[in-house]
Motif scaffolding. Structure first.
Motif, PDB file in Angstrom:
ATOM      1  N   GLY A  29       0.840  -1.195   0.000  1.00 17.01           N
ATOM      2  CA  GLY A  29       0.000   0.000   0.000  1.00 17.01           C
ATOM      3  C   GLY A  29       0.872   1.241   0.000  1.00 17.01           C
ATOM      4  N   ASP A  30       0.690   2.102  -0.998  1.00 18.02           N
ATOM      5  CA  ASP A  30       1.524   3.305  -1.128  1.00 18.02           C
ATOM      6  C   ASP A  30       0.907   4.529  -0.463  1.00 18.02           C
ATOM      7  N   MET A  31      -0.201   4.346   0.276  1.00 16.86           N
ATOM      8  CA  MET A  31      -0.966   5.507   0.743  1.00 16.86           C
ATOM      9  C   MET A  31      -0.234   6.336   1.791  1.00 16.86           C
ATOM     10  N   ILE A  32       0.706   5.742   2.517  1.00  8.31           N
ATOM     11  CA  ILE A  32       1.338   6.462   3.626  1.00  8.31           C
ATOM     12  C   ILE A  32       2.075   7.700   3.134  1.00  8.31           C
ATOM     13  N   GLU A  33       2.638   7.639   1.936  1.00  3.47           N
ATOM     14  CA  GLU A  33       3.360   8.798   1.418  1.00  3.47           C
ATOM     15  C   GLU A  33       2.411   9.969   1.159  1.00  3.47           C
ATOM     16  N   LYS A  34       1.203   9.674   0.713  1.00  6.44           N
ATOM     17  CA  LYS A  34       0.209  10.731   0.492  1.00  6.44           C
ATOM     18  C   LYS A  34      -0.317  11.289   1.813  1.00  6.44           C
ATOM     19  N   GLU A  35      -0.369  10.453   2.844  1.00  9.36           N
ATOM     20  CA  GLU A  35      -0.807  10.952   4.146  1.00  9.36           C
ATOM     21  C   GLU A  35       0.254  11.866   4.762  1.00  9.36           C
ATOM     22  N   VAL A  36       1.518  11.506   4.562  1.00  9.35           N
ATOM     23  CA  VAL A  36       2.608  12.302   5.112  1.00  9.35           C
ATOM     24  C   VAL A  36       2.729  13.635   4.376  1.00  9.35           C
ATOM     25  N   TYR A  40       1.240  -3.668   4.987  1.00  7.75           N
ATOM     26  CA  TYR A  40       2.642  -3.354   4.751  1.00  7.75           C
ATOM     27  C   TYR A  40       2.693  -2.024   3.998  1.00  7.75           C
ATOM     28  N   ALA A  41       3.071  -0.967   4.722  1.00  9.21           N
ATOM     29  CA  ALA A  41       3.111   0.372   4.138  1.00  9.21           C
ATOM     30  C   ALA A  41       4.346   0.514   3.272  1.00  9.21           C
ATOM     31  N   GLY A  42       4.142   0.862   2.014  1.00  6.47           N
ATOM     32  CA  GLY A  42       5.254   0.978   1.089  1.00  6.47           C
ATOM     33  C   GLY A  42       5.985   2.299   1.231  1.00  6.47           C
ATOM     34  N   LEU A  43       7.279   2.230   1.476  1.00  3.69           N
ATOM     35  CA  LEU A  43       8.149   3.416   1.527  1.00  3.69           C
ATOM     36  C   LEU A  43       9.248   3.245   0.484  1.00  3.69           C
ATOM     37  N   SER A  44       9.397   4.248  -0.373  1.00  3.30           N
ATOM     38  CA  SER A  44      10.350   4.142  -1.475  1.00  3.30           C
ATOM     39  C   SER A  44      11.657   4.857  -1.174  1.00  3.30           C
ATOM     40  N   PHE A  45      12.733   4.205  -1.564  1.00  2.22           N
ATOM     41  CA  PHE A  45      14.077   4.779  -1.498  1.00  2.22           C
ATOM     42  C   PHE A  45      14.485   5.030  -2.951  1.00  2.22           C
ATOM     43  N   ALA A  46      13.981   6.170  -3.507  1.00  2.00           N
ATOM     44  CA  ALA A  46      14.050   6.267  -4.950  1.00  2.00           C
ATOM     45  C   ALA A  46      14.659   7.539  -5.493  1.00  2.00           C
ATOM     46  N   GLU A  47      14.192   8.692  -5.060  1.00  2.00           N
ATOM     47  CA  GLU A  47      14.410   9.888  -5.856  1.00  2.00           C
ATOM     48  C   GLU A  47      15.728  10.604  -5.625  1.00  2.00           C
ATOM     49  N   GLY A  48      16.130  10.727  -4.350  1.00  2.00           N
ATOM     50  CA  GLY A  48      17.357  11.452  -4.077  1.00  2.00           C
ATOM     51  C   GLY A  48      17.223  12.958  -4.158  1.00  2.00           C
ATOM     52  N   LYS A  49      15.979  13.474  -4.259  1.00  2.00           N
ATOM     53  CA  LYS A  49      15.766  14.918  -4.269  1.00  2.00           C
ATOM     54  C   LYS A  49      15.646  15.408  -2.833  1.00  2.00           C
ATOM     55  N   THR A  81       4.755 -16.309  -6.156  1.00  2.00           N
ATOM     56  CA  THR A  81       3.361 -15.892  -6.124  1.00  2.00           C
ATOM     57  C   THR A  81       3.232 -14.554  -6.840  1.00  2.00           C
ATOM     58  N   THR A  82       2.077 -14.339  -7.460  1.00  2.00           N
ATOM     59  CA  THR A  82       1.862 -13.123  -8.222  1.00  2.00           C
ATOM     60  C   THR A  82       0.863 -12.221  -7.517  1.00  2.00           C
ATOM     61  N   LEU A  83       1.138 -10.930  -7.577  1.00  2.00           N
ATOM     62  CA  LEU A  83       0.316  -9.923  -6.916  1.00  2.00           C
ATOM     63  C   LEU A  83      -0.014  -8.822  -7.905  1.00  2.00           C
ATOM     64  N   MET A  84      -1.298  -8.454  -7.951  1.00  2.00           N
ATOM     65  CA  MET A  84      -1.719  -7.331  -8.787  1.00  2.00           C
ATOM     66  C   MET A  84      -2.437  -6.304  -7.927  1.00  2.00           C
ATOM     67  N   GLY A  85      -2.674  -5.121  -8.494  1.00  2.00           N
ATOM     68  CA  GLY A  85      -3.287  -4.046  -7.746  1.00  2.00           C
ATOM     69  C   GLY A  85      -4.802  -4.122  -7.746  1.00  2.00           C
ATOM     70  N   ALA A 145      -3.444  -6.387  -3.929  1.00  2.00           N
ATOM     71  CA  ALA A 145      -2.969  -5.458  -2.897  1.00  2.00           C
ATOM     72  C   ALA A 145      -3.611  -4.102  -3.107  1.00  2.00           C
ATOM     73  N   ALA A 146      -3.591  -3.279  -2.062  1.00  2.00           N
ATOM     74  CA  ALA A 146      -4.232  -1.971  -2.129  1.00  2.00           C
ATOM     75  C   ALA A 146      -3.592  -1.075  -3.173  1.00  2.00           C
ATOM     76  N   ASP A 147      -2.275  -1.191  -3.359  1.00  2.00           N
ATOM     77  CA  ASP A 147      -1.523  -0.307  -4.250  1.00  2.00           C
ATOM     78  C   ASP A 147      -1.719   1.139  -3.789  1.00  2.00           C
ATOM     79  N   TYR A 148      -2.518   1.934  -4.483  1.00  2.00           N
ATOM     80  CA  TYR A 148      -2.651   3.332  -4.084  1.00  2.00           C
ATOM     81  C   TYR A 148      -4.002   3.654  -3.438  1.00  2.00           C
ATOM     82  N   HIS A 149      -4.847   2.623  -3.177  1.00  2.00           N
ATOM     83  CA  HIS A 149      -6.134   2.914  -2.538  1.00  2.00           C
ATOM     84  C   HIS A 149      -6.623   1.691  -1.763  1.00  2.00           C
ATOM     85  N   GLN A 150      -6.606   1.796  -0.410  1.00  2.00           N
ATOM     86  CA  GLN A 150      -6.992   0.667   0.419  1.00  2.00           C
ATOM     87  C   GLN A 150      -8.466   0.307   0.254  1.00  2.00           C
TER      88      GLN A 150
END
Length: 389
Positions: free
Chosen positions: A56-63, A93-102, A263-267, A296-301
Motif C-alpha cells: 500500500g503506497d498511501m502512507i506517502e500521500k498521508e505524510v 505493509y506500508a510501502g516506503l520508497s528509497f528512490a528519488e534522491g531529491k 506468487t503473483t500480486l496485482m493491484g 494489494a491496495a496499491d494506491y487505494h486501500q
C-alpha cells in the motif's frame, strides 16, 4: 464471545448460516447453525478474515498530501491507520520508497527512514498491524546504507526491488512514460522525454541489490520483485531471492513467475477499474489466465473489497476464492501463518460486512478479538445481548 447468524467464508467453501466464538484473541470454535449460548446477532451478514495488504503506497500521500505540505508523522500515520481499519484491513505493509534522491522529496532516504522509525514507535498503539514494505530502487546507489541499517534493526517487514527506468518494466513504452509524466505531474513533454533518455543511461546497482536481499533473507523477510515485464527479468529477480512477483506487466512475466514457484500480486485498483494506468496487463487478464494469487491496495486501500466482490458478482470467481486473494494468500506469501483464514486457532482478525449492494459496507472489524472499527453495529449487537440476558 459468540457471533451468530453469519455467513462464513471458510478456506474451501461458504457456510450459509454459522456461528463463531472468539476467546483470548483467537478463533476458538466454529459451528454450523446456532451457537451454544448468548451471541452477537450477525443479521445474516458475511464474516471473512481481516484483509492482509502487502503493498500500500498511501502512507506517502498521508505524510505529504500536497507537494511541500508535510504533516506531522503521528497525525499522518494515525489517519492512515483509521482508513485501513475502516476498509477491513487488519495487517498492512506500508510501502516506503528509497528512490528519488531529491532533497525535498518524500521518497528520499532520510524521509523514508523517519517515517519507518515513526511506524515502529507507534505500532503498539495502532488499530491495525502496520508493517513496513521497503522499496529499494536499483538505480539509487545512496540508499543501501540506510536500508541495510533499517533491515538490520528489524524495522522492515518486506523488501522489494524496483526499477522504474523508462524503456523496461512499467514504462516499456517510452512514449507512454512521457505521456504519464505530462499528465500526472504537468511536466513539459520535451523535458520528460529528455529526462527519460537520461534515466535510461543510469547504472543499476545489482551488486548492491544482492547485498540488500542477502541481508533480508538472513532476517527471514519476504522479498518481492516489481513490475516484471519479461521472463528474463523474472529469472533475475528469483535468483536475487524474490518469492513474490508484484504487478507483472505482461502475461509472459506472470507465467514465468508461476513456473518458478513465485506468487503473483496485482493491484486492487487495477482489478476494480479493469484497467492499468500505464496500459499494461490487467489484474483480470492475469486472473483469467489462472496466474493471479493476490491483490494489494496499491494506491487505494478501499479498492480491495469492492474489487474481489465485484468479480464474485460477475461470476468470475467463487466467493471463498475471491476472499483468499486478499486474506490467506497474502498472509502465506508473507510468512504469517497465524492469520488469514477462519479456522480454530487462528487470530481473530475478522471483518463483518454487508455484501448485498454494489459497494460492500464494512460493519465491524476485529483485530485479535478486539473491535477496531464499527459503524455502530457492534454496539447495538452488544446491547441486544445484554438486554436478552
Amino acid at each position: 464471545m459468540w457471533i451468530a447468524d453469519i455467513r462464513l467464508a471458510l478456506p474451501d467453501r461458504v457456510v450459509p448460516r454459522a456461528a463463531l466464538r472468539i476467546e483470548g484473541g483467537r478463533i476458538a470454535e466454529i459451528v454450523e447453525g446456532a451457537p451454544r449460548g448468548p451471541a452477537l446477532d450477525g443479521d445474516g451478514l458475511l464474516l471473512i478474515p481481516g484483509l492482509v495488504d502487502l503493498h500500500g503506497d498511501m502512507i506517502e500521500k498521508e505524510v505529504e498530501p500536497r507537494p511541500g505540505a508535510a504533516f506531522p508523522l503521528d497525525v499522518a500515520i494515525g489517519e492512515l491507520d483509521a482508513r485501513l481499519a475502516a476498509s477491513g484491513v487488519t495487517t498492512a505493509y506500508a510501502g516506503l520508497s528509497f528512490a528519488e534522491g531529491k532533497a525535498k522529496h518524500i521518497r528520499t532516504e532520510e524521509r523514508a527512514r523517519g517515517v519507518i522509525e515513526a511506524v515502529a514507535r507507534m505500532r503498539d498503539s495502532l488499530r491495525v498491524d502496520l508493517r513496513v514494505h521497503a522499496r529499494f530502487e536499483v538505480t539509487n546507489l545512496r540508499a543501501e546504507p540506510v536500508l541495510r541499517d533499517l533491515v538490520a534493526r528489524g524495522l522492515v517487514g518486506l523488501v522489494s526491488l524496483t526499477d522504474h527506468t523508462p524503456g523496461q518494466g512499467q514504462f516499456r513504452d517510452v512514449e507512454q512514460y512521457v505521456r504519464w509524466q505530462s499528465h500526472a505531474y504537468g511536466e513539459d513533454p520535451a523535458a520528460a522525454a529528455a529526462r527519460a533518455q537520461e534515466r535510461m543511461g543510469a547504472p543499476r546497482a545489482w551488486d548492491v541489490a544482492r547485498g540488500v536481499t542477502a541481508l533480508a533473507r538472513e532476517q527471514g523477510l519476504p522479498i518481492a520483485s516489481h513490475d516484471d515485464d519479461t521472463a528474463e527479468k523474472v529469472r533475475l529477480m528469483r535468483e536475487l531471492g524474490a518469492t513474490i512477483s508484484e504487478f507483472p506487466v505482461t502475461l509472459e512475466a506472470a507465467e514465468e513467475a508461476r513456473r518458478l514457484g513465485m506468487t503473483t500480486l496485482m493491484g486492487a485498483p487495477n482489478a476494480l477499474r479493469n484497467a492499468s494506468m500505464t496500459g499494461n496487463a490487467t489484474a483480470r487478464a492475469v486472473m483469467q489466465a489462472g496466474l493471479l494469487d493476490m491483490l494489494a491496495a496499491d494506491y487505494h486501500q478501499g479498492a480491495m473489497l469492492p474489487a474481489v466482490l465485484g468479480w464474485v458478482r460477475e461470476g468470475l470467481v467463487p466467493l471463498h476464492e475471491a476472499v483468499a486473494l486478499v486474506t490467506s494468500n497474502p498472509a502465506r506469501a508473507a510468512g504469517l501463518a497465524d492469520r488469514g483464514t477462519l479456522l480454530p486457532g487462528q487470530r481473530a482478525d475478522l471483518v463483518l460486512l454487508d455484501d448485498s449492494g454494489a459497494a460492500p459496507r464494512v460493519r465491524a472489524v476485529w483485530r485479535a478479538g478486539q473491535v477496531i472499527h464499527s459503524d455502530g453495529w457492534s454496539a447495538r449487537a452488544a446491547a441486544q445481548v445484554a438486554e436478552a440476558a
